[in-house]
Scaffold this motif. Structure first.
Motif, mmCIF file in Angstrom:
data_model
loop_
_atom_site.group_PDB
_atom_site.id
_atom_site.type_symbol
_atom_site.label_atom_id
_atom_site.label_comp_id
_atom_site.label_asym_id
_atom_site.label_seq_id
_atom_site.Cartn_x
_atom_site.Cartn_y
_atom_site.Cartn_z
ATOM 1 N N ASP A 121 20.693 112.269 22.999
ATOM 2 C CA ASP A 121 20.471 111.613 24.286
ATOM 3 C C ASP A 121 21.507 111.991 25.170
ATOM 4 O O ASP A 121 21.013 112.433 26.274
ATOM 5 C CB ASP A 121 20.790 109.894 23.744
ATOM 6 N N ALA A 122 22.952 111.727 25.100
ATOM 7 C CA ALA A 122 23.596 111.986 26.195
ATOM 8 C C ALA A 122 24.980 112.356 25.540
ATOM 9 O O ALA A 122 25.362 111.851 24.524
ATOM 10 C CB ALA A 122 23.738 111.010 27.476
ATOM 11 N N GLU A 123 25.744 112.987 26.357
ATOM 12 C CA GLU A 123 27.158 113.356 26.064
ATOM 13 C C GLU A 123 28.184 112.857 27.186
ATOM 14 O O GLU A 123 27.824 112.489 28.393
ATOM 15 C CB GLU A 123 27.434 114.862 25.780
ATOM 16 N N LEU A 124 29.395 111.868 26.666
ATOM 17 C CA LEU A 124 30.102 111.254 27.652
ATOM 18 C C LEU A 124 31.431 112.039 27.424
ATOM 19 O O LEU A 124 32.025 112.345 26.149
ATOM 20 C CB LEU A 124 30.151 109.608 27.185
ATOM 21 N N ARG A 125 31.990 112.367 28.527
ATOM 22 C CA ARG A 125 33.391 112.952 28.809
ATOM 23 C C ARG A 125 34.179 111.904 29.892
ATOM 24 O O ARG A 125 33.860 111.814 30.884
ATOM 25 C CB ARG A 125 33.359 114.211 29.022
ATOM 26 N N LEU A 126 35.302 111.324 29.012
ATOM 27 C CA LEU A 126 36.242 110.563 29.984
ATOM 28 C C LEU A 126 37.553 111.535 30.154
ATOM 29 O O LEU A 126 37.841 112.473 29.187
ATOM 30 C CB LEU A 126 36.762 109.667 29.383
ATOM 31 N N SER A 127 38.050 111.598 31.336
ATOM 32 C CA SER A 127 39.435 112.416 31.585
ATOM 33 C C SER A 127 40.072 111.713 32.382
ATOM 34 O O SER A 127 39.795 111.100 33.379
ATOM 35 C CB SER A 127 38.767 113.934 32.103
ATOM 36 N N LEU A 128 41.723 112.063 32.390
ATOM 37 C CA LEU A 128 42.599 111.788 33.428
ATOM 38 C C LEU A 128 42.550 112.622 34.388
ATOM 39 O O LEU A 128 42.651 113.769 34.190
ATOM 40 C CB LEU A 128 43.896 111.536 32.617
ATOM 41 N N GLU A 129 42.697 111.987 35.720
ATOM 42 C CA GLU A 129 42.671 112.758 36.860
ATOM 43 C C GLU A 129 43.707 112.653 37.428
ATOM 44 O O GLU A 129 44.470 111.529 37.362
ATOM 45 C CB GLU A 129 41.362 112.450 37.510
ATOM 46 N N PRO A 130 44.267 113.528 38.434
ATOM 47 C CA PRO A 130 45.571 113.593 39.507
ATOM 48 C C PRO A 130 45.311 112.222 40.229
ATOM 49 O O PRO A 130 44.156 111.904 40.943
ATOM 50 C CB PRO A 130 45.521 114.741 40.160
ATOM 51 N N PRO A 131 46.456 111.523 40.417
ATOM 52 C CA PRO A 131 46.225 110.159 41.046
ATOM 53 C C PRO A 131 46.459 110.430 42.572
ATOM 54 O O PRO A 131 47.423 111.371 42.818
ATOM 55 C CB PRO A 131 47.073 109.255 40.388
ATOM 56 N N PRO A 132 46.040 109.516 43.626
ATOM 57 C CA PRO A 132 46.397 109.931 44.818
ATOM 58 C C PRO A 132 47.683 109.179 45.482
ATOM 59 O O PRO A 132 48.192 109.812 46.395
ATOM 60 C CB PRO A 132 45.269 109.321 45.483
ATOM 61 N N ALA A 133 48.329 108.314 44.340
ATOM 62 C CA ALA A 133 49.465 107.695 44.847
ATOM 63 C C ALA A 133 50.413 107.599 43.400
ATOM 64 O O ALA A 133 49.610 107.179 42.405
ATOM 65 C CB ALA A 133 49.653 106.826 45.466
ATOM 66 N N PRO A 134 51.669 107.281 43.254
ATOM 67 C CA PRO A 134 52.338 107.109 42.131
ATOM 68 C C PRO A 134 51.966 106.029 41.363
ATOM 69 O O PRO A 134 51.679 105.693 40.154
ATOM 70 C CB PRO A 134 53.656 107.085 42.640
ATOM 71 N N ALA A 135 51.626 104.770 42.006
ATOM 72 C CA ALA A 135 51.128 103.464 41.411
ATOM 73 C C ALA A 135 49.555 103.485 40.996
ATOM 74 O O ALA A 135 49.227 102.374 40.388
ATOM 75 C CB ALA A 135 51.495 102.316 42.582
ATOM 76 N N THR A 136 49.135 104.485 41.222
ATOM 77 C CA THR A 136 47.757 104.541 41.040
ATOM 78 C C THR A 136 47.252 105.226 39.846
ATOM 79 O O THR A 136 47.815 106.443 39.620
ATOM 80 C CB THR A 136 46.817 104.775 41.990
ATOM 81 N N GLU A 137 46.476 105.026 39.022
ATOM 82 C CA GLU A 137 45.748 105.727 37.864
ATOM 83 C C GLU A 137 44.363 106.090 37.895
ATOM 84 O O GLU A 137 43.417 105.382 38.257
ATOM 85 C CB GLU A 137 46.252 105.103 36.599
ATOM 86 N N CYS A 138 43.940 107.201 37.515
ATOM 87 C CA CYS A 138 42.645 107.799 37.799
ATOM 88 C C CYS A 138 41.774 108.447 36.700
ATOM 89 O O CYS A 138 42.494 108.929 35.842
ATOM 90 C CB CYS A 138 42.347 108.858 38.883
ATOM 91 N N TYR A 139 40.547 107.983 36.422
ATOM 92 C CA TYR A 139 39.769 108.581 35.323
ATOM 93 C C TYR A 139 38.478 109.043 35.666
ATOM 94 O O TYR A 139 37.773 108.382 36.257
ATOM 95 C CB TYR A 139 39.568 107.324 34.063
ATOM 96 N N GLY A 140 38.375 110.337 35.374
ATOM 97 C CA GLY A 140 36.948 110.940 35.577
ATOM 98 C C GLY A 140 35.949 110.444 34.452
ATOM 99 O O GLY A 140 36.242 110.581 33.304
ATOM 100 N N VAL A 141 34.669 110.079 35.037
ATOM 101 C CA VAL A 141 33.694 109.630 33.870
ATOM 102 C C VAL A 141 32.347 110.656 34.046
ATOM 103 O O VAL A 141 31.910 110.926 35.567
ATOM 104 C CB VAL A 141 33.115 108.238 34.376
ATOM 105 N N HIS A 142 32.085 111.408 33.091
ATOM 106 C CA HIS A 142 31.106 112.499 33.211
ATOM 107 C C HIS A 142 29.938 112.359 32.202
ATOM 108 O O HIS A 142 30.471 112.432 31.034
ATOM 109 C CB HIS A 142 31.545 113.620 33.280
#
Length: 689
Positions: A121-142
């Protein structure tokens, strides 16, 4: 010498010989007991898993939060501090939702990623990404489909979360939770062609009241649906071959911090201001006689005289596309004939001074025009117009569409030849007619998708709108454009869509949500629809509606009029119009210039929602009939017919607000119940601390 231990065979167990001597009924009873014990143990294990084991499982941890898989719903959960608060619930579509990811993933060697494949069906990849600010946390969804027929779809819950941004809709809401839209390509559009489609200003950016943002890259084919008060969904186009779905999730401490760190930086750092002289100049749209150049000139002179007689002689007279074409007709006359007709055709801008003139163009050319016929004759149609590519070596065929009831071809923005011609023509017409401003209509939409034709890669999505806007930047900052997609940093004013002349969200009630939507996406310099509404030829027939509309646009960048006040209303409304125009120049324009400088530095919106000063107060998330100018002025007009009072939310706990009408002072973070606002006034508060 050690003693040898006697050895012998181990005697047969007594119970074994006894079992052999059992009767058959006893053997059956023991067998049944064993089966019962087995089933009891199985049920016990299942019950333990159901009752004791958590339905949520961490799949990717960040510094302070992370992403979990929720088994029961088949959803990704985004949690953040404090206390693991839920910031987003993303229901997964297109894959077997009930199948949980395993404890260890395919990317186990990389702690910054999580990978899992739903077989076939499909493959899911989650990844930690560089945040734009110290108090922010980002995740890539592919998401990657493993079969061509898999349509990927992720739906973001609206339960306990208010969402903003994305696309403009016909009856604009703030937040988006109240909007409804079927699944359709995420492309800017013209409400006149498709009222159920998306509007002329959109960005691939969604902001949640929990401090979460969702951004989608421009190269990702995207379909969006809005289901009122349930969810909005991002999905891949149906019928496309193995298209991936990717987006970025970022989490900040609150909604205001999220927009400062992510949304305000969408267009980058290179921002430019449009011609700020237009801020203090009301626009008067010309709807007079348009049968000939002579009639238009007489009509413009007549309108200028009436404005002067009513002491409204400053501003801009705006010509529509048809009137512009008639006045500029000499531009298409052969030079030897043009000399003989100059005296009759020439337009003298001094006839309307001190008023200025704006003209209107579009990227459409009628197939009945001499210009298009000449392109066809010379074999240049494909160079100047968007065309369908030949399959087997045939000639390119111009892609035709409708524009204002005519069959037209659209300018080819991928051709340097076409763009150079178009810009030179616009510049020449502006100089010939003495126009201070040029309005470009029809920048929105993708004609390939309208005709159900796959667009070329360079014109996928909203790349036509972006390419045209980038080219028009060469004309300077006296440009007004009808659409925005990835172009908020350019020095343009953006013309808002027409609204109905009524009190609904498609009319007056949708004006403030549209203001907040445009400004949130970076389009702070917009021109609202004419006072009273102008959609489908509507003319304001309700003096109360006209007054309440006038009171709102007084605090917006530009005041625009279609129906002059002396035609719709009495002398009191005419006098009020003069007062509002003067208040706009004296009070509002200096504020706009001040916060324009802040926008240049930081990208923060000029027109701000109540939650900008109260980012953790749930009451502020749904206030759709108030707006802030910067951090210091709150405007709370009346948008209900017949009302002379309203509830007013004052944001910013710890601040003080003074009513400019009464000089009374109130605490921020409170609600003023049944606050008086007669037809002659609009509640405006100034922050005093």
């Amino acid at each position: 010498m050690p003693l040898a231990r006697p050895t012998r065979q181990i005697p047969e167990a007594a119970w074994t010989s006894g079992f052999r001597e059992m009767t058959e009924p006893w053997k059956g009873a023991v067998g049944c007991l064993g089966v019962a014990v087995f089933f009891a143990m199985t049920i016990g294990i299942i019950s333990w898993q159901a009752l004791e084991q958590s339905p949520e499982e961490w799949v990717l941890r960040g510094r302070t939060g992370g992403v979990l898989w929720e088994r029961r719903r088949g959803a990704l959960l985004l949690r953040a501090p404090p206390a693991g608060r839920m910031v987003a619930v993303i229901a997964v579509g297109g894959v077997p939702a009930a199948e949980p990811p395993p404890p260890r993933d395919r990317c186990w060697h990389d702690r910054g990623q999580f990978c899992y494949a739903w077989e076939e069906d499909a493959e899911l990849r989650l990844s930690l990404e560089p945040p734009p600010a110290p108090a922010t946390e980002c995740y890539g969804v592919h998401w990657t489909p493993l079969r061509p027929d898999v349509m990927l779809k992720d739906c973001f819950s609206m339960a306990n979360i208010s969402w903003y941004g994305g696309a403009s809709v016909r009856a604009q809401r703030w937040p988006l939770n109240g909007a409804e839209s079927p699944a359709q390509p995420f492309v800017s559009g013209d409400f006149g062609k498709n009222p159920a489609g998306y509007g002329p200003v959109l960005e691939r950016y969604f902001l949640g009241s929990t401090g979460v943002t969702v951004t989608v890259a421009p190269d990702v084919p995207l379909v969006l649906s809005l289901e009122s008060d349930r969810h909005f969904c991002l999905q891949t186009p149906a019928g496309s071959d193995a298209v991936s779905l990717s987006y970025l999730l970022c989490v900040s401490p609150d909604i205001a911090a999220a927009h400062r760190h992510v949304g305000s930086q969408l267009a980058g750092q290179a921002r430019a201001l449009p011609d700020t002289a237009l801020l203090g100049s009301p626009i008067w749209r010309y709807y007079g006689p348009a049968g000939s150049a002579a009639k238009i000139k007489r009509g413009l002179r007549s309108l200028a005289k009436k404005l002067k007689r009513h002491h409204l002689q400053e501003g801009v007279l705006a010509l529509g596309e048809s009137s512009t074409a008639i006045l500029a007709a000499a531009d298409h006359v052969p030079s030897e004939r043009r000399k003989r007709h100059n005296s009759a055709r020439a337009w003298d801008p001094s006839l309307i001074e001190p008023l200025q003139l704006s003209i209107t163009l579009s990227p459409y050319t009628s197939i009945a025009s001499p210009l298009f016929l000449r392109w066809l004759r010379d074999g240049q149609a494909a160079s100047y117009c968007l065309s369908l590519q030949p399959r087997f070596g045939d000639c390119s065929v111009p892609l035709l569409t409708t524009w204002k009831g005519r069959l037209c071809a659209r300018l080819n923005v991928t051709s340097e030849l076409a763009l150079s011609w178009y810009l030179a023509r616009a510049q020449r017409l502006r100089q010939a007619l003495g126009a201070a401003y040029v309005v470009f209509e029809g920048a929105e939409g993708n004609v390939f998708l309208e005709r159900a034709v796959p667009p070329p890669a360079e014109l996928a999505g909203d790349r036509y709108t972006a390419a045209l806007a980038a080219a028009l930047a060469a004309l300077g900052n006296a440009t007004i454009i009808s659409a925005g997609a990835g172009s908020s940093h350019l020095p343009f004013f953006v013309q808002m869509s027409p609204l109905h002349s009524d009190w609904s969200h498609a009319g007056l009630k949708g004006l403030i949500p549209s203001v907040l939507h445009y400004s949130l996406l970076g389009y702070n310099f917009f021109i609202p629809d004419a006072v009273g509404g102008s959609l489908a030829g509507d003319t304001p027939g309700d003096p109360e509606l006209y007054v309440r509309w006038l009171q709102i646009v007084t605090f917006l960048p530009v005041m625009a009029f279609g129906t002059p006040p002396w035609l719709c209303c009495d002398a009191w409304v005419l006098n009020l119009t003069r007062q509002c125009i003067q208040r706009h120049r004296d009070f509002v324009v200096p504020l706009l210039l001040k916060y324009s400088e802040e926008w240049l530095r930081s990208g923060y919106p000029i027109f701000r929602p109540a939650w900008w000063l109260s980012p953790t107060d749930p009451t502020a998330f749904t206030v759709e009939d108030e707006f802030l100018i910067g951090d210091e002025v709150l405007v709370a007009p009346i948008t209900e017919k017949g009302q002379t009072w309203r509830d007013i939310y004052l944001p910013g706990e710890g601040h003080l607000w003074m009513d400019t009408n009464t000089a009374r002072v109130f605490d921020g973070g409170t609600v003023l119940r049944n606050y008086s606002a007669s037809l002659a006034e609009v509640p405006v508060f100034v922050k005093t601390s």
